[in-house]
Write a protein that holds these residues in place. Structure first.
Motif, PDB file in Angstrom:
ATOM      1  N   GLN A 127      85.295  39.695  58.608  1.00 17.16           N
ATOM      2  CA  GLN A 127      84.489  40.514  57.699  1.00 17.16           C
ATOM      3  C   GLN A 127      83.756  41.605  58.483  1.00 17.16           C
ATOM      4  N   GLU A 211      91.329  42.149  54.213  1.00 12.79           N
ATOM      5  CA  GLU A 211      91.335  40.953  55.073  1.00 12.79           C
ATOM      6  C   GLU A 211      92.445  40.039  54.579  1.00 12.79           C
ATOM      7  N   SER A 216      90.050  35.448  51.365  1.00 14.46           N
ATOM      8  CA  SER A 216      90.206  36.802  50.823  1.00 14.46           C
ATOM      9  C   SER A 216      91.169  36.829  49.642  1.00 14.46           C
TER      10      SER A 216
END
Length: 268
Positions: A127, A211, A216
């Motif tokens: 992230q 991601e 995700s």
């Protein structure tokens, strides 16, 4: 035997008798750039060292310790959220855009291009990398929109022109793979024409940063025919070592330890 049109890790990492790479398309990360990413992870290890659990601990305690470790990790990456991205990462993003533009100029427009970034397997770190990549991409995009192509031109002349000639002249690469690849720096592929393609790509606004990990679910890669022409920058984790195929993989940015060489080869 291997299909001569297969371009796998053996071709990418093959070495000549003198130790040089037969296909010179790998660019090593500097020690300082590697150390930057590793220092963040070391800081996490240092600050969470005391939060260890044992088999005798209750499920609640184990869950609480895990939560505490994650919170500390999040605080660390927030502390680094305004950091300047390592130069090698910025160069890799710029290389991806330039590669997409060259393919666009070849007529490869309704296709997929993908970039893979794999630095650390942990979701919190990915992230953090995604935010860093998004920030740098916006800076590069603004450069392009005001017509500043100096850094692209430097990369084009110092690397892409010669590398393309080396690929075209390589005996290691099957002629079928070379089909559609042209010399750079003149005629249709002079830098001015490449600039126009870069601008078109950015104005189309189809470069998507995602991601690819267990957390995700909202950013799954979509390689449906209707999405051809989309380009993906994928910040990945373990899912990438389990056989995920990235269509039109153009640039990879890897930081892996030698002890995971088998995994690296699988990813390759």
């Amino acid at each position: 035997g291997t299909n001569p049109m297969y371009c796998g890790p053996e071709l990418l990492f093959e070495r000549n008798e003198d130790g040089s790479e037969s296909l010179d398309i790998i660019r090593p990360l500097s020690l300082s750039d590697r150390d930057y990413f590793e220092s963040i992870y070391r800081e996490k290890q240092k600050r969470t060292r005391h939060l260890t659990s044992s088999k005798e601990d209750s499920k609640e305690k184990i869950k609480r310790l895990k939560h505490e470790r994650e919170e500390i990790y999040r605080r660390i990456v927030v502390e680094h959220s305004q950091d300047q991205a390592p130069e090698s990462l910025v160069l890799a993003i710029r290389s991806f855009i330039l590669s997409c533009a060259i393919r666009y100029k070849r007529g490869d427009i309704k296709i997929f291009n993908s970039m893979l970034i794999h630095i650390n397997r942990e979701v919190i770190f990915q992230q953090f990398v995604r935010e860093m990549v998004s920030t740098e991409f916006e800076k590069i995009k603004n450069e392009i929109l005001i017509g500043d192509f100096k850094k692209f031109e430097s990369l084009f002349n110092s690397d892409y022109v010669n590398t393309t000639e080396n690929v075209l002249g390589s005996d290691s690469i099957d002629d079928g793979i070379k089909e559609g690849i042209y010399s750079l720096g003149n005629d249709k592929f002079d830098f001015k024409n490449i600039c126009n393609a870069i601008t078109k790509i950015i104005e189309r606004n189809r470069i998507i940063i995602t991601e690819q990990n267990g957390g995700s679910k909202d950013s799954k890669l979509d390689y449906d025919n209707s999405k051809k022409g989309h380009y993906y920058i994928c910040i990945g984790g373990d899912v990438l070592s389990r056989g995920l195929t990235l269509e039109g993989l153009t640039v990879s940015y890897f930081m892996r330890h030698s002890k995971t060489y088998d995994t690296l080869m699988q990813m390759g």
